[in-house]
Motif scaffolding. Sequence first.
Motif, mmCIF file in Angstrom:
data_model
loop_
_atom_site.group_PDB
_atom_site.id
_atom_site.type_symbol
_atom_site.label_atom_id
_atom_site.label_comp_id
_atom_site.label_asym_id
_atom_site.label_seq_id
_atom_site.Cartn_x
_atom_site.Cartn_y
_atom_site.Cartn_z
ATOM 1 N N ASP A 539 0.825 -1.211 0.000
ATOM 2 C CA ASP A 539 0.000 0.000 0.000
ATOM 3 C C ASP A 539 0.857 1.258 0.000
ATOM 4 O O ASP A 539 0.482 2.284 -0.579
ATOM 5 N N GLN A 540 2.005 1.199 0.649
ATOM 6 C CA GLN A 540 2.877 2.376 0.697
ATOM 7 C C GLN A 540 3.467 2.676 -0.679
ATOM 8 O O GLN A 540 3.586 3.843 -1.070
ATOM 9 N N ILE A 541 3.818 1.647 -1.436
ATOM 10 C CA ILE A 541 4.300 1.858 -2.797
ATOM 11 C C ILE A 541 3.218 2.548 -3.618
ATOM 12 O O ILE A 541 3.477 3.523 -4.334
ATOM 13 N N ARG A 555 11.807 3.546 -5.861
ATOM 14 C CA ARG A 555 12.866 3.063 -4.956
ATOM 15 C C ARG A 555 12.338 2.002 -4.001
ATOM 16 O O ARG A 555 12.949 0.939 -3.829
ATOM 17 N N LEU A 556 11.198 2.312 -3.360
ATOM 18 C CA LEU A 556 10.630 1.343 -2.424
ATOM 19 C C LEU A 556 10.189 0.087 -3.159
ATOM 20 O O LEU A 556 10.372 -1.039 -2.673
ATOM 21 N N GLY A 557 9.600 0.257 -4.338
ATOM 22 C CA GLY A 557 9.138 -0.894 -5.108
ATOM 23 C C GLY A 557 10.273 -1.797 -5.538
ATOM 24 O O GLY A 557 10.174 -3.034 -5.442
ATOM 25 N N THR A 580 4.530 -10.464 -3.878
ATOM 26 C CA THR A 580 5.617 -10.102 -4.788
ATOM 27 C C THR A 580 5.058 -9.588 -6.107
ATOM 28 O O THR A 580 5.523 -8.575 -6.647
ATOM 29 N N LEU A 581 4.065 -10.290 -6.636
ATOM 30 C CA LEU A 581 3.484 -9.886 -7.918
ATOM 31 C C LEU A 581 2.712 -8.571 -7.805
ATOM 32 O O LEU A 581 2.738 -7.747 -8.718
ATOM 33 N N LEU A 587 5.134 -1.322 -8.835
ATOM 34 C CA LEU A 587 6.421 -0.821 -9.322
ATOM 35 C C LEU A 587 6.305 -0.456 -10.799
ATOM 36 O O LEU A 587 6.817 0.594 -11.237
ATOM 37 N N ALA A 588 5.640 -1.298 -11.571
ATOM 38 C CA ALA A 588 5.474 -1.027 -12.999
ATOM 39 C C ALA A 588 4.703 0.264 -13.233
ATOM 40 O O ALA A 588 5.012 1.035 -14.145
ATOM 41 N N VAL A 589 3.694 0.527 -12.407
ATOM 42 C CA VAL A 589 2.943 1.778 -12.530
ATOM 43 C C VAL A 589 3.851 2.977 -12.275
ATOM 44 O O VAL A 589 3.808 3.981 -12.995
#
Length: 978
Positions: A539-541, A555-557, A580-581, A587-589
């Motif tokens: 949720d933080q990402i 960075r976090l992702g 993980t997924l 991260l991709a977003v």
Amino acid sequence: MPPALLAAATLDLGLDSPSENPDWADVPAVVTWFEQLPSVPGSHPPLILFVERVAHDPTVSVSRELHEWIETRSGLDPATQREIHVTTLRHSVRLRALSNESYTDGKVGQNGHPSTPHGGDPGALSSSVLAHTPSATAEITETGSGREPVRIWGGVPLRNPDFTGRETLLSNLRKALETRSAASVLPQTLHGMGGVGKTQLAVEFVYRYSDQYDVVWWIAAEQQSLVLQSLLDLSRRLGLPRTEDMRQTATMVMDALATTPLRWLLVYDNALNPDDITGLVPSAGGHVILTSRNQTWASVWDAIEVDVFDRPESVELIRKRGNVIAREDAEALAEKLGDLPLALDQAASWQKATGMPVGEYLELFDHHVRELLDEGRPASYPTTVAAFVNIAFERLRVDAPAVAQLLELFAFLGAEPLSVSLLRSAKNSNVSQPLAGVLRDTIKLNRTIRALRQYGLARVGGDQSIQVHRLVQLVLRDGLSEDLAEQSRRNAQAILSAANPEEPDESRSWPIYALIEPHLQPAGLIYSDRRDAHQVVIDQIRYLGVIGDSEGARRLGELTVNVWQKNRTAPNLGPDGEHTLLATRHLAVALSDLGLSGRAKALKLEAFRRFQENAAFGRLHEHTLSTLLSIGTDLRAAGDFKEALASENDAVERHEAAFGEDDTLTISALGNRAVSLRMLSRFQEAYDVDIKRISTLQDTVGENNWRTLLAQSNLARDLYGLGRYTEALELQRGVLPLHSSTLGDRHPHVLLAIRTLTIALRKTGSYREALPYARTNFRDLTARFGPDHEHVLSAAMTLANTLRVMGQPGEARNIAMSTLTKYRRVFGDEHPLTLAASTNTAIILRALGEHRDAFDLDERTLRSLTNALGAEHGYTLCAASNHSNNLAQAHDLQAARDLSRKTLELSRSVRGVEHPYTLACAVNSALDLVASGDSVQGRELLDETVLAMSRTLGPDHPETVDVGRGKRAECDIEPPPT
């Protein structure tokens, strides 16, 4: 021309001259006479009024030539030319008679508009229709309003009522700021070892001299993400546009402070790395203070060293804070503590809370100092502080174990304050006793917090937050046994997990995520084996991406995905693990937001494949389908509109199979399909989808939910694509205030809705109202997304289109050419959005008389659009109609006639007979017929088209007026968001 016509035109206009009237039979003398007439203040040149009035007469065979003369030789902008056209029309006695005749004959067309006799010059036809309008196109003048500057104050810690000494340092700091920042801002650094009171000195300075500033902003500078978040908060207080890129926001704040008349002070507290701050200093207009333990600041900017107290200051503080301490005891304690302010303050607070005699305290202190020295503790903190903390803990664990356990939490939390509300939200969390009992009892919790403050171990702010000094945290971390450290770490993880709202997309939850952020990594949530801890990280990402800190999300992702992919023990981690997924998808977003679309798409496809092939999820699981939807977005952004629609259709079918037609997830999938349909110019199908979505959303989530409001904004885009401009404008006007109040006026959805409003205003003829919207929207989108984002480039073309119709083609050309260059660099030469920008740019080049360049650009663009999207796509039809203008200008009359006829037939089939762009195609086809010798058929088509434009756009719409003046039509493109 008949002399009587010239005299009648003069009479209609009410033009007088101190000299005698000219000989109306001597046309050159008449022109000279009008040239010499003085202009009436607030009016237009008499010669222009006269020529326009003559051109209205249905007996004049050169009406079109006269209008072209005004357009090319008057030096007036198009809006003024249209105003003259309508104004002079209302002075025409003969045309008013014709208009009355059309009414009395009972020849009334659709929507109550009078029918008009056919024949004569095309300009005369539209004139009879326009004569019935009550007024010319409305103009809205933008006016400014001044306001008094508002005092802005944020982040400043509470003032220390026991602040002691430091008068020389305060005086030196003030003088340094006043003298060294006179020409440009030179930050003043307060540096020294931990615990000497740098922060307290800065706090006292702020309160003591606050009346000299309009803006005082305190920034916790230990972490770069916290600096950017604080500057984002300041930008809102300053009324600056909100941006997805927090670094751009910081730059905007610096620029705003450098130019504002407000007096300001920035304080960067505990700035560790000079490289993090050097770009965050305004160039002029105020003062900057930094506090740091890093001595290298002295080589970057001017620095004042803050050392330990002088002995009299130490004694004064001890006696002020302690409980009836004699001067000689205070002297002894100050000597033992090395005059370190933090240690003095804590020791005095401890003595006051416990009543322990100073002599006994000193004996305990000596014992713990020997322990520390024997164990070779690191030199990163003074032994005085370490000894004090250990004394406090030894007593707390016996007398108040719950207080000790609460304090131990801070060994695994960040240096930023911890909100008491987070502790209260964790009352049912799985923490160890006796802390669990304290969290479940509000009275016990309040008592425990007060005990922390009384013992000098923590500061409790007026905003109900607890902060433990970083030196104390370090000592705590070093002093805990392995078992106690693990227990405290798990307690911290449990509390943060319990506080997680699990809705990072909802703005009401963002303040909580902001409170969690600085504690997430110190608590080791990424490395935890707790499932709920993993959800906090995910949720933080997402939260960081939503608020615009895309770099922080990346960075976090990346850290999270890297750690979790290697974890083969936790069931929800590892390469195929659920969390993980999910982290990979977020991260991709973030990568997409940063423009790294190639890698983003690859990560999404990989996550989608793993979700779909995993037996625990499969093709109909929420995670699989959500990832599939995000892939469709990437395909649209890449220009693969048909492939995107196929992906969206697949997603809709899967959602309906998994959840049913009315589920909110299915409704979201339908919304994505409507976006793809819009990109393919299939606006009626998109309209049907959005109507269904709105009805379902109103029943399920309510009329005022942001999802419903977004669907209505999308419906406005459908209406625009269908040529129903007035309906689109009314819908967007009605929705926008609620949309803005729900999400904030700088939310991306709101900014995109404002662009829709802007283009609807322009297409309904309200050019003057549209222009300030276009400028502001371009500025706000640039601030939020950066200069190369799709939404920014689209807004730039909207601004260029608006400037063109407002008669400012020079500025429009500069913006369009610059934007087209960016489109080519970011999206490629053959991307549909690039080609749409090329079409708009060619229109502007034509308006400036750069016909060769316009011809070449349109020719290439038409060929590319046909290959990419097909001959029937709306973009291709626009380019084709516009290229017929190039052919006509080049006197290739047959080629122009063939192209405009073919384009008209396709537009009627695809868009409908009375779509405004179909009518634009009809105008060009009619003029090509007339120019190539088929005058009767051409004028009949033109007459029918002008009447249809009057019905569709309104008789006094600028485009209707332009057609009446014999102008060819242009079809610009305003792509909807992908």
